[in-house]
Design a protein around this motif. Structure first.
Motif, PDB file in Angstrom:
ATOM      1  N   SER A  84       4.953  38.670  32.115  1.00  0.00           N
ATOM      2  CA  SER A  84       4.565  38.370  30.735  1.00  0.00           C
ATOM      3  C   SER A  84       4.635  36.884  30.442  1.00  0.00           C
ATOM      4  O   SER A  84       3.764  36.322  29.768  1.00  0.00           O
ATOM      5  CB  SER A  84       5.467  39.134  29.758  1.00  0.00           C
ATOM      6  OG  SER A  84       5.373  40.523  29.955  1.00  0.00           O
ATOM      7  N   GLY A  85       5.690  36.240  30.949  1.00  0.00           N
ATOM      8  CA  GLY A  85       5.864  34.827  30.671  1.00  0.00           C
ATOM      9  C   GLY A  85       4.762  33.969  31.254  1.00  0.00           C
ATOM     10  O   GLY A  85       4.276  33.035  30.596  1.00  0.00           O
ATOM     11  N   LEU A  86       4.342  34.263  32.487  1.00  0.00           N
ATOM     12  CA  LEU A  86       3.284  33.460  33.101  1.00  0.00           C
ATOM     13  C   LEU A  86       1.971  33.618  32.348  1.00  0.00           C
ATOM     14  O   LEU A  86       1.261  32.639  32.096  1.00  0.00           O
ATOM     15  CB  LEU A  86       3.109  33.866  34.560  1.00  0.00           C
ATOM     16  CG  LEU A  86       2.063  33.050  35.343  1.00  0.00           C
ATOM     17  CD1 LEU A  86       2.461  31.586  35.402  1.00  0.00           C
ATOM     18  CD2 LEU A  86       1.865  33.614  36.735  1.00  0.00           C
ATOM     19  N   LEU A  87       1.632  34.857  31.960  1.00  0.00           N
ATOM     20  CA  LEU A  87       0.400  35.077  31.210  1.00  0.00           C
ATOM     21  C   LEU A  87       0.455  34.371  29.861  1.00  0.00           C
ATOM     22  O   LEU A  87      -0.532  33.752  29.420  1.00  0.00           O
ATOM     23  CB  LEU A  87       0.155  36.575  31.014  1.00  0.00           C
ATOM     24  CG  LEU A  87      -0.142  37.386  32.285  1.00  0.00           C
ATOM     25  CD1 LEU A  87      -0.366  38.849  31.922  1.00  0.00           C
ATOM     26  CD2 LEU A  87      -1.345  36.837  33.030  1.00  0.00           C
ATOM     27  N   ALA A  88       1.604  34.434  29.190  1.00  0.00           N
ATOM     28  CA  ALA A  88       1.742  33.778  27.891  1.00  0.00           C
ATOM     29  C   ALA A  88       1.644  32.259  28.039  1.00  0.00           C
ATOM     30  O   ALA A  88       1.018  31.580  27.210  1.00  0.00           O
ATOM     31  CB  ALA A  88       3.074  34.161  27.247  1.00  0.00           C
ATOM     32  N   TYR A  89       2.246  31.716  29.077  1.00  0.00           N
ATOM     33  CA  TYR A  89       2.201  30.267  29.282  1.00  0.00           C
ATOM     34  C   TYR A  89       0.773  29.804  29.566  1.00  0.00           C
ATOM     35  O   TYR A  89       0.318  28.779  29.040  1.00  0.00           O
ATOM     36  CB  TYR A  89       3.121  29.881  30.435  1.00  0.00           C
ATOM     37  CG  TYR A  89       3.070  28.414  30.784  1.00  0.00           C
ATOM     38  CD1 TYR A  89       3.362  27.443  29.824  1.00  0.00           C
ATOM     39  CD2 TYR A  89       2.720  27.995  32.065  1.00  0.00           C
ATOM     40  CE1 TYR A  89       3.305  26.096  30.135  1.00  0.00           C
ATOM     41  CE2 TYR A  89       2.659  26.653  32.384  1.00  0.00           C
ATOM     42  CZ  TYR A  89       2.955  25.701  31.420  1.00  0.00           C
ATOM     43  OH  TYR A  89       2.892  24.367  31.730  1.00  0.00           O
ATOM     44  N   ARG A  90       0.042  30.555  30.377  1.00  0.00           N
ATOM     45  CA  ARG A  90      -1.341  30.180  30.670  1.00  0.00           C
ATOM     46  C   ARG A  90      -2.211  30.247  29.418  1.00  0.00           C
ATOM     47  O   ARG A  90      -3.075  29.382  29.208  1.00  0.00           O
ATOM     48  CB  ARG A  90      -1.904  31.093  31.769  1.00  0.00           C
ATOM     49  CG  ARG A  90      -1.351  30.758  33.148  1.00  0.00           C
ATOM     50  CD  ARG A  90      -1.849  31.718  34.205  1.00  0.00           C
ATOM     51  NE  ARG A  90      -1.392  31.302  35.541  1.00  0.00           N
ATOM     52  CZ  ARG A  90      -1.493  32.042  36.621  1.00  0.00           C
ATOM     53  NH1 ARG A  90      -2.033  33.252  36.554  1.00  0.00           N
ATOM     54  NH2 ARG A  90      -1.065  31.591  37.793  1.00  0.00           N
ATOM     55  N   ARG A  91      -1.972  31.243  28.572  1.00  0.00           N
ATOM     56  CA  ARG A  91      -2.746  31.313  27.331  1.00  0.00           C
ATOM     57  C   ARG A  91      -2.388  30.154  26.404  1.00  0.00           C
ATOM     58  O   ARG A  91      -3.246  29.619  25.703  1.00  0.00           O
ATOM     59  CB  ARG A  91      -2.509  32.654  26.636  1.00  0.00           C
ATOM     60  CG  ARG A  91      -3.246  33.814  27.285  1.00  0.00           C
ATOM     61  CD  ARG A  91      -3.270  35.015  26.340  1.00  0.00           C
ATOM     62  NE  ARG A  91      -1.933  35.459  26.027  1.00  0.00           N
ATOM     63  CZ  ARG A  91      -1.225  36.296  26.782  1.00  0.00           C
ATOM     64  NH1 ARG A  91      -1.724  36.741  27.915  1.00  0.00           N
ATOM     65  NH2 ARG A  91      -0.022  36.678  26.426  1.00  0.00           N
ATOM     66  N   THR A  92      -1.121  29.770  26.403  1.00  0.00           N
ATOM     67  CA  THR A  92      -0.710  28.627  25.597  1.00  0.00           C
ATOM     68  C   THR A  92      -1.446  27.367  26.035  1.00  0.00           C
ATOM     69  O   THR A  92      -1.930  26.592  25.206  1.00  0.00           O
ATOM     70  CB  THR A  92       0.814  28.414  25.727  1.00  0.00           C
ATOM     71  OG1 THR A  92       1.493  29.560  25.218  1.00  0.00           O
ATOM     72  CG2 THR A  92       1.265  27.196  24.951  1.00  0.00           C
ATOM     73  N   ARG A  93      -1.537  27.161  27.332  1.00  0.00           N
ATOM     74  CA  ARG A  93      -2.239  25.984  27.843  1.00  0.00           C
ATOM     75  C   ARG A  93      -3.737  26.045  27.526  1.00  0.00           C
ATOM     76  O   ARG A  93      -4.354  25.036  27.186  1.00  0.00           O
ATOM     77  CB  ARG A  93      -2.040  25.865  29.362  1.00  0.00           C
ATOM     78  CG  ARG A  93      -0.605  25.659  29.795  1.00  0.00           C
ATOM     79  CD  ARG A  93       0.009  24.407  29.195  1.00  0.00           C
ATOM     80  NE  ARG A  93      -0.692  23.194  29.610  1.00  0.00           N
ATOM     81  CZ  ARG A  93      -0.363  22.471  30.666  1.00  0.00           C
ATOM     82  NH1 ARG A  93       0.669  22.813  31.418  1.00  0.00           N
ATOM     83  NH2 ARG A  93      -1.052  21.374  30.961  1.00  0.00           N
ATOM     84  N   GLU A  94      -4.320  27.245  27.616  1.00  0.00           N
ATOM     85  CA  GLU A  94      -5.744  27.400  27.298  1.00  0.00           C
ATOM     86  C   GLU A  94      -6.036  27.071  25.842  1.00  0.00           C
ATOM     87  O   GLU A  94      -7.128  26.608  25.508  1.00  0.00           O
ATOM     88  CB  GLU A  94      -6.193  28.826  27.619  1.00  0.00           C
ATOM     89  CG  GLU A  94      -6.242  29.134  29.112  1.00  0.00           C
ATOM     90  CD  GLU A  94      -6.428  30.619  29.385  1.00  0.00           C
ATOM     91  OE1 GLU A  94      -6.532  31.400  28.401  1.00  0.00           O
ATOM     92  OE2 GLU A  94      -6.462  31.007  30.570  1.00  0.00           O
ATOM     93  N   ARG A  95      -5.065  27.306  24.965  1.00  0.00           N
ATOM     94  CA  ARG A  95      -5.236  27.010  23.542  1.00  0.00           C
ATOM     95  C   ARG A  95      -4.878  25.570  23.198  1.00  0.00           C
ATOM     96  O   ARG A  95      -4.855  25.190  22.024  1.00  0.00           O
ATOM     97  CB  ARG A  95      -4.370  27.953  22.713  1.00  0.00           C
ATOM     98  CG  ARG A  95      -4.753  29.427  22.853  1.00  0.00           C
ATOM     99  CD  ARG A  95      -3.675  30.301  22.235  1.00  0.00           C
ATOM    100  NE  ARG A  95      -3.951  31.722  22.415  1.00  0.00           N
ATOM    101  CZ  ARG A  95      -3.076  32.692  22.180  1.00  0.00           C
ATOM    102  NH1 ARG A  95      -1.845  32.372  21.771  1.00  0.00           N
ATOM    103  NH2 ARG A  95      -3.404  33.949  22.366  1.00  0.00           N
ATOM    104  N   GLY A  96      -4.581  24.765  24.201  1.00  0.00           N
ATOM    105  CA  GLY A  96      -4.233  23.375  23.957  1.00  0.00           C
ATOM    106  C   GLY A  96      -2.760  23.135  23.772  1.00  0.00           C
ATOM    107  O   GLY A  96      -2.350  22.024  23.421  1.00  0.00           O
ATOM    108  N   GLY A  97      -1.927  24.160  23.998  1.00  0.00           N
ATOM    109  CA  GLY A  97      -0.489  24.002  23.855  1.00  0.00           C
ATOM    110  C   GLY A  97       0.118  23.265  25.030  1.00  0.00           C
ATOM    111  O   GLY A  97      -0.536  23.008  26.044  1.00  0.00           O
ATOM    112  N   THR A  98       1.386  22.944  24.903  1.00  0.00           N
ATOM    113  CA  THR A  98       2.101  22.194  25.931  1.00  0.00           C
ATOM    114  C   THR A  98       3.272  23.004  26.461  1.00  0.00           C
ATOM    115  O   THR A  98       3.692  24.004  25.858  1.00  0.00           O
ATOM    116  CB  THR A  98       2.631  20.870  25.368  1.00  0.00           C
ATOM    117  OG1 THR A  98       3.610  21.167  24.342  1.00  0.00           O
ATOM    118  CG2 THR A  98       1.497  20.042  24.770  1.00  0.00           C
TER     119      THR A  98
END
Length: 436
Positions: A84-98
């Motif tokens: 779950s964490g890896l998928l959430a982190y990748r989505r965060t990066r896709e949305r411009g998050g850090t």
């Protein structure tokens, strides 16, 4: 010249599952249920001439080993946390998050409900002190409450390091997990050779990070891409090796004993569980969509940390009320592990689940609030994470008392403030264990 495909490109080329995997959510909910049941059945309450006695009901029993094979779900929990964490982190990066925003969001969702729970327990211990409850009983209650908090500290550490470990996974997936697993085994060897039990606590990092890393492979689809025969062989092989370690005396057959400190046995359990999960994933996903199953999963999913944090206070209250009631009417409680004690276990377990669910409903808002937008610099974030970890370790090492609860709450509040600004706005990260 051959064209070398990068690990990230190779993963992206595989077919993606939907962002929401209800089967994974369901298994995670079962893990939470398993933890509550295991801790509930280990609570022992008796009344002696000098007063109530609270002990671990599983100490010295034959039934805890086979029960631990069924209810030792922490390895799978960390695998799913990695998924779950890896998928959430990748989505965060896709949305411009850090990475800083991701870590700050994780920290808030883990520590915010913990602040309230620890404060409530501190107030409860203060009231018991004022009421004249013996100091040794209060100390026992504080110690029992603090024991499960190891998960909060270790999971916070793993999630804080997730961006770094995700980068290592994308660059060298097999090497990274091999290094972590080898480090865990090396710690076991050094512990056995030197006799220094304290060395084993290094595996609070290596064992759980290796299992989180295994979850990355599941998130990538690398495990599901293997032939069913290969996955089945890996799981069965891990089980055979695990049994061999039991037979040789290398590891205890009681998997609960292998968690404090963690040992390599948990890595084998994680491989076996992940193999089963992968082999039956489609079936689990179909089953998880049934209305009643989906309702159970949905209830637990949004309250995972609240349930974990409150189930032990609930059990302590139940133990106290049981002892006080027995003394008030002059009743004799059944001896632990006796036929009478086992006869009362079903009602005890049902009551524990019901009261924990009620507490979770009452206090979900502390977990469900959106995390504030992270504006902290990297140094402030590091200090914030360390502050949170120190607060949790304080309760684990010294036990929970009015004083340590007060200090821990101050440290956790400091951690939350260091990682956010005063004016909050919704963060792209919406959950700790759950993909958005």
């Amino acid at each position: 010249m051959a064209i070398v495909q990068t690990p990230h490109a190779a993963v992206s080329a595989r077919p993606r599952r939907p962002a929401r995997d209800t089967g994974i959510d369901f298994v995670r909910a079962l893990c939470v249920l398993g933890v509550v049941l295991l801790h509930s059945i280990m609570v022992g309450v008796t009344v002696a001439d000098q007063g109530p006695v609270f002990t671990n009901a599983s100490d010295g029993t034959a039934w805890i080993a086979p029960l631990s094979w069924l209810l030792q779900v922490m390895p799978l929990f960390f695998v799913i946390g990695g998924f779950s964490g890896l998928l959430a982190y990748r989505r965060t990066r896709e949305r411009g998050g850090t990475a800083i925003g991701f870590i700050a969001g994780r920290l808030h969702r883990l520590l915010r409900p913990a602040v309230f729970t620890i404060a409530a327990v501190g107030v409860g211990l203060a009231l018991l002190t004022v009421a004249g409850v013996p100091a040794d009983l209060i100390a026992t209650a504080g110690f029992r409450y603090g024991q499960p908090l190891w998960f909060l500290g270790v999971f916070l550490l793993c999630q804080t390091l997730l961006p770094l470990l995700a980068s290592a996974h994308e660059g060298a997936p097999h090497r990274t997990i091999t290094v972590l697993a080898a480090a865990a085994i090396a710690v076991d060897v050094l512990r056995a050779v030197t006799g220094l039990e304290g060395l084993g606590f290094l595996n609070l990092a290596f064992v759980w990070m290796a299992l989180q890393q295994l979850g990355f492979f599941l998130a990538d689809g690398r495990i599901d891409a293997l032939r069913r025969r290969t996955r089945a062989a890996a799981g069965f092989g891990a089980l055979l090796v695990l049994v061999a370690t039991f037979a040789s005396g290398l590891y205890s057959s009681n998997l609960i004993a292998n968690i404090n400190p963690p040992t390599g046995a948990l890595l084998l359990v994680g491989v076996a569980h992940t193999s089963l999960l992968s082999l039956h994933r489609e079936r689990l996903e179909r089953f998880s969509r049934r209305p009643r199953v989906a309702a159970f999963t949905g209830f637990v999913t949004v309250r995972t940390m609240t349930i974990y944090l409150w189930h032990m206070p609930v059990l302590l209250v139940m133990a106290g009320v049981t002892a006080v009631s027995a003394m008030a009417v002059g009743d004799t409680l059944p001896a632990l592990d006796s036929a009478g004690w086992w006869a009362g276990r079903p009602l005890w377990l049902v009551t524990a689940l019901a009261l924990t669910a009620l507490a979770a409903v009452a206090f979900t808002r502390f977990e469900a609030q959106p995390a504030p937008q992270a504006t902290a610099s990297r140094p402030r974030l590091v200090v914030g994470v360390l502050s949170g970890l120190i607060g949790i370790v304080l309760l684990l090492v010294l036990g929970t008392s009015v004083a340590t609860a007060l200090i821990a709450v101050a440290l956790l509040l400091s951690a939350l403030r260091l990682c956010s600004q005063e004016k909050t706005s919704p963060s792209p990260v919406t959950g700790v264990l759950v993909p958005a």
